[in-house]
Write an enzyme that holds these catalytic residues in place. Structure first.
Site, PDB file in Angstrom:
ATOM      1  N   GLU A  73       0.831  -1.203   0.000  1.00 32.36           N
ATOM      2  CA  GLU A  73       0.000   0.000   0.000  1.00 32.36           C
ATOM      3  C   GLU A  73       0.868   1.256   0.000  1.00 32.36           C
ATOM      4  O   GLU A  73       0.626   2.198  -0.759  1.00 32.36           O
ATOM      5  CB  GLU A  73      -0.900  -0.038   1.233  1.00 32.36           C
ATOM      6  CG  GLU A  73      -1.612   1.239   1.578  1.00 32.36           C
ATOM      7  CD  GLU A  73      -2.231   1.157   2.962  1.00 32.36           C
ATOM      8  OE1 GLU A  73      -1.631   1.666   3.924  1.00 32.36           O
ATOM      9  OE2 GLU A  73      -3.318   0.567   3.081  1.00 32.36           O
ATOM     10  N   ASP A 114      -5.438  -4.231  -3.986  1.00 29.58           N
ATOM     11  CA  ASP A 114      -5.767  -2.806  -4.021  1.00 29.58           C
ATOM     12  C   ASP A 114      -4.512  -1.967  -4.182  1.00 29.58           C
ATOM     13  O   ASP A 114      -4.560  -0.861  -4.724  1.00 29.58           O
ATOM     14  CB  ASP A 114      -6.544  -2.389  -2.774  1.00 29.58           C
ATOM     15  CG  ASP A 114      -5.719  -2.432  -1.511  1.00 29.58           C
ATOM     16  OD1 ASP A 114      -4.909  -3.369  -1.358  1.00 29.58           O
ATOM     17  OD2 ASP A 114      -5.884  -1.533  -0.659  1.00 29.58           O
TER      18      ASP A 114
END
Length: 741
Positions: free
Chosen positions: A87, A255
Site C-alpha cells: 500500500e 488494491d
C-alpha cells in the site's frame, strides 16, 4: 561495526527520552500558520516537501522505502511502524504522479516505481522454481478455520482435488514464469531479524483465519530457511504436512497494485498533456505488465467452480469470479523444482478498482501483452461495478462483499443467503477482529476510484450509485463552528442485499449505521479526493457543477491541514488514544501444545505467550514507557502518529483541488467570512474598477486579483462568465451576488 554501534547509541538516547516524557508523545498537532488565499498547488508542494524531507523520517535512509509511519511503536495491519506495505509503495507512486502534474518534473514517478521494483516485487532470484509450476495442479488443498486455535490445517494431498489455473500459461507466453506483483509486507529495518543486517526483508503475519487479529499473529519470514522458529521453521504453525521443506512464499494485496496502476494512468495523461509523455513511458509499460499479472486475483483460492457450494474443481474460467479478491499467493522450494499458486475465494468491495480495470481493458498504453488480458479486464471492471451496486445499502453506504467458500471450507450457504453470480454475501469478508467492513476508510478509498471512473468515462450506469453514496456521506460529515470536523469512523451493518439479478433494487433490507466519528486524516484526504473528483465529473458530464461536494472537499482539506499541522514541521499528525494497546500485555497468541521455537532475537515462542513476549524489542522503543505506564494506570495511552499514507492521501486531495478547481484557495476554517463578491481588487467596494481588473485577469494580463471574490457563479472557476455577471451587477441588471442561473 560502526553502524551497529550507532544504532545502539540511538536506542540508548531513545530509551532516555521515553523515561523523560511520561504522558503523550512528541511532535503533536498545532494550528497551521498557512494564510487565507494560499493556492492548493502551493499547499500540496509544502506538504510534499515535508514528506520528502529526509530529516522527517518518512523513508528509510538507505533504500528510500516509505515506512508505514515515522513512529515505530504502532499496531494496526502492520505490527511495527518501520514495517511497510505494498500500500505504501503505491501511495509513493501516486504522490509523485501528482507532483509531476503540478510541476512538470516527472523523475519522481520513475524513482518511486524503481524503489517498488527493487524491493517489494520479488525478482527472479527470490521466486526460483516458478518455471516448474504446473497450472493443472496449482496447490495442495487445506481448510480455512475461523480461529487460530484450529491451526495448523492439514494439507489434503489425496482426498481433495483442486481445479486448474487458466491464466498462468497466458502470462508465461507474454512475460515468462515469474510473477510481477508486490508482496504485501516488508520489514524495512529488519527489526525482527529474519534478514541480514538492516537490509529490508520480506515477512508475513496473518495465516490463521478470520479471528486472527494483528494482536494474535506470529511474524515469520517469507523466505523460510529453518533458521528461526522450530525445527520446521514456522511452517508447522500453519499447515500440517507430511514433511517440511525450505521454501519461499508471497502474498499480494491487489488494491495496492490497482492504486499504483491508477496513479501511473494519471501520470501518463498529465505528462502527455505537458508534451512529456516519454518521461514516464517506461513506467507505463511496467504498470501495464503489472495489470496483466493482477488477473491472478480474479480466481477462486483452489480454482473451484464459482457457486458450486462444494469442492468442485473447475476447468477453464469456471473458477473466475472476476472481482479483485483479498489476495493471490504463490510460493516454491528453495533449491528444489516445485512451485504453487492460489487465488482467493473472498472479495471485499474495498479492494475493488474498476477504474484500473477499465484502464487495463481500454487504454492502449496499458494494453496487456497476453492473449486474454484485455478480454478478462473488460469482464472484470464491469463485474466490479455491478458488485458495488449489489452491495449498496438503503442509506447509500457500500456493504462488505462475497465469498465462494463459506467458512473457508466450501460449505453450503445458509438458507436464504443473498448471492452475486453464485457467491454468498458476507458483511465482513476475511477478517472479523475487528470486522473488515467496520472501518469507514474503505468507503472513501474504494469509491474514490469509482469517481475517477465516472470522471474519465461519463458512464451513466454508475450515476445513481455515486450520487446516492455522496448524499449519504455528505449527511454524515460534521463541520463545527470552531473549524474542527468529524467524519464517520466505525460502521454497523444489518440485513443483507437482495440477490443480484442485474438491476439495483434499492436493497430495502440492507442497512448501515455510523456508530462513531473521528478525524482520520488519511480517510479525510481520500474522502475529499472522492468528493472533488465527483464534483469535477458532474461539471464535465452533467453540465452543472455540484458545488456542495466541491466545497465539502475543500472544507475537509482545510480543516485537516489547519487543525492537525505538525508542530515540528513533519506534515500532519494525529493524536490518538489507543485503548486497544492493553493487548500488548493481555492478548495471548495461540501456540499449539508441545510446539516451541525462538524468534531471531531469542524470544521464546511457546504456549501461553502474549503479544509482547515475541516482540520484546518493543521495550526499547521511545513510546513503550508511555504505553506501559498508561496500562498500569488502566488508561489508554495518547500517542502522536505520522502515517505515510495519511500524508499522501491529504496531499493528493490538495493536488486534486488544484487540478480541477485551480481558482479555489485555502481558507482558515472557523473564521467569519469576509468575502465580498465582486470586490476583485480588495478595496472594499464593487464597481467598474473591479470589472476592468477582472477583464484583464480573464485576458491573462498577469494581474493578481482576489479569485474567491471573483467566482461569481461559484463554479470553481474565474472566467468570462464571471465577467459578464459582474458587468450586469454593476449595471443593476442583477440584484445580488453570487449569481447562479
Amino acid at each position: 561495526m560502526v553502524k551497529s554501534r550507532k544504532i545502539s547509541i540511538l536506542l540508548a538516547v531513545a530509551m532516555l527520552v521515553s523515561i523523560m516524557i511520561p504522558t503523550t508523545a512528541f511532535a503533536g498537532p498545532t494550528k497551521a500558520p498557512t494564510k487565507d488565499g494560499t493556492s492548493y498547488k502551493d499547499l500540496f508542494l509544502e506538504l510534499y516537501g515535508k514528506i520528502k524531507d529526509p530529516k522527517n523520517g518518512y523513508f528509510s535512509p538507505d533504500e528510500g522505502i516509505p515506512y508505514h509511519s515515522i513512529e515505530t511503536l504502532i499496531v494496526e495491519a502492520p505490527d511495527y511502524g518501520h514495517v511497510t506495505t505494498s500500500e505504501a509503495f503505491s501511495y509513493y507512486v501516486w504522490l509523485e504522479a501528482m507532483y509531476g502534474n503540478l510541476t512538470g518534473n516527472w523523475s519522481g514517478v520513475e524513482t518511486a516505481w524503481k524503489v517498488m521494483e527493487d524491493w517489494i516485487i520479488p525478482d527472479s532470484t527470490e521466486q526460483p522454481g516458478m518455471s516448474s509450476y504446473n497450472p493443472n495442479s496449482p496447490a495442495t488443498y487445506a481448510d480455512e478455520y475461523e480461529d487460530p486455535s484450529y491451526y495448523p490445517s492439514e494439507l489434503k494431498f489425496d482426498t481433495v482435488r483442486v481445479g486448474s489455473d487458466p491464466v498462468h500459461n497466458d502470462l508465461v507466453s507474454a512475460y515468462g514464469p515469474n510473477m510481477y506483483l508486490m508482496h504485501w509486507l516488508m520489514d524495512v529495518d529488519n527489526w525482527y531479524g529474519f534478514g541480514t543486517g538492516t537490509r529490508a526483508t520480506f515477512i508475513n503475519t496473518f495465516q490463521r483465519g478470520e479471528q486472527e487479529s494483528t494482536w494474535e499473529t506470529i511474524p515469520h519470514p517469507s523466505i523460510e530457511e529453518f533458521k528461526y522458529g522450530g525445527p520446521n521453521g514456522f511452517l508447522d504453525l500453519f499447515t500440517k504436512d507430511r514433511s517440511y521443506a525450505k521454501q519461499w512464499r508471497y502474498t499480494n494485496a491487489p488494491d495496492a497494485e490497482g492504486r499504483a496502476i491508477q496513479a501511473v494512468y494519471w501520470a501518463n495523461k498529465w505528462a502527455k498533456e505537458q508534451g512529456k509523455g516519454s518521461a514516464v513511458a517506461s513506467v507505463v509499460s511496467k504498470a501495464a505488465k503489472m495489470g496483466d499479472f493482477l488477473r491472478n486475483d480474479m480466481f477462486d483460492k483452489y480454482f473451484m467452480k464459482i457457486g458450486a457450494q462444494d469442492k468442485t474443481p473447475a476447468t477453464g474460467y469456471d473458477s473466475a469470479h472476476y472481482l479483485m479478491a483479498w489476495y493471490t499467493a504463490w510460493g516454491g522450494g528453495i533449491g528444489a523444482s516445485w512451485a504453487w499458486k492460489i487465488g482467493c475465494s473472498h472479495a471485499h468491495f474495498g479492494y475493488q478498482n474498476p477504474f484500473q480495470g477499465w484502464v487495463s481493458a481500454t487504454q492502449s498504453d496499458f494494453a496487456p501483452k497476453s492473449s486474454n488480458g484485455k478480454r478478462d479486464w473488460t469482464t472484470s471492471y464491469k463485474r466490479q461495478l455491478e458488485f458495488y451496486q449489489w452491495l449498496q445499502s438503503a442509506e447509500g453506504g457500500i456493504a462488505g462483499g462475497a465469498t465462494n467458500s463459506w467458512n473457508g471450507r466450501y460449505e453450503k450457504y445458509p438458507a436464504g443467503t443473498s448471492t452475486f453470480y453464485g457467491m454468498a454475501y458476507v458483511p465482513h469478508p476475511v477478517y472479523a477482529d475487528p470486522g473488515s467492513n467496520q472501518w469507514f476508510g474503505f468507503q472513501a478509498w474504494s469509491m474514490q476510484r469509482v469517481m475517477e471512473y465516472y470522471l474519465e468515462t461519463g458512464d451513466s450506469s454508475v450515476k445513481n450509485l455515486i450520487k446516492k453514496w455522496v448524499d449519504w456521506v455528505m449527511s454524515e460529515i460534521k463541520l463545527y463552528d470552531d473549524g474542527t470536523f468529524a467524519i464517520p469512523s466505525d460502521l454497523e451493518w444489518s440485513g443483507q442485499p437482495d440477490t443480484w439479478t442485474g438491476t439495483y433494487t434499492g436493497n430495502p433490507n440492507l442497512h448501515v449505521r455510523v456508530t462513531s466519528y473521528g478525524t482520520d486524516l488519511g480517510v479525510a484526504g481520500s474522502l475529499a479526493n472522492a468528493l472533488a473528483t465527483y464534483a469535477a465529473a458532474t461539471e464535465r458530464w452533467e453540465g452543472k457543477l455540484d458545488t456542495k461536494a466541491r466545497d465539502m472537499a475543500a472544507e475537509l482539506v482545510n480543516r485537516a491541514w489547519y487543525n492537525f499541522y505538525c508542530s515540528e514541521g513533519k506534515g500532519v499528525v494525529t493524536e490518538e488514544a489507543r485503548a486497544d494497546y492493553k493487548r500488548f500485555f493481555e492478548q495471548e497468541v495461540y501456540v499449539p501444545a508441545g510446539w516451541s521455537g525462538t524468534m531471531p532475537n531469542g524470544d521464546k515462542i511457546q504456549p501461553g505467550i502474549k503479544f509482547i513476549d515475541i516482540r520484546t524489542k518493543y521495550r526499547q522503543d521511545p513510546y513503550y514507557d508511555i504505553v506501559y505506564q498508561a496500562y498500569l494506570r488502566g488508561e489508554a495511552p495518547v500517542l502522536n502518529y505520522h502515517r505515510f499514507w495519511h500524508e499522501v492521501d491529504l496531499a493528493v486531495a490538495m493536488g486534486v483541488l488544484a487540478t480541477y478547481f485551480p481558482d479555489m484557495t485555502y481558507k482558515v476554517p472557523g473564521t467569519p467570512s469576509t468575502k465580498l463578491y465582486g470586490d476583485v481588487n480588495d478595496d472594499g467596494k464593487v464597481n467598474s474598477t473591479d470589472a476592468v481588473a477582472l477583464k484583464r485577469y480573464v485576458l491573462r494580463s498577469g494581474i493578481s486579483i482576489n479569485t474567491d471574490n471573483a467566482d461569481l457563479n461559484e463554479d470553481g472557476r474565474v472566467n468570462s462568465t464571471d465577467l459578464g455577471i459582474l458587468k450586469r451587477y454593476i449595471l443593476k441588471e442583477i440584484d445580488t451576488l453570487p449569481y447562479k442561473n
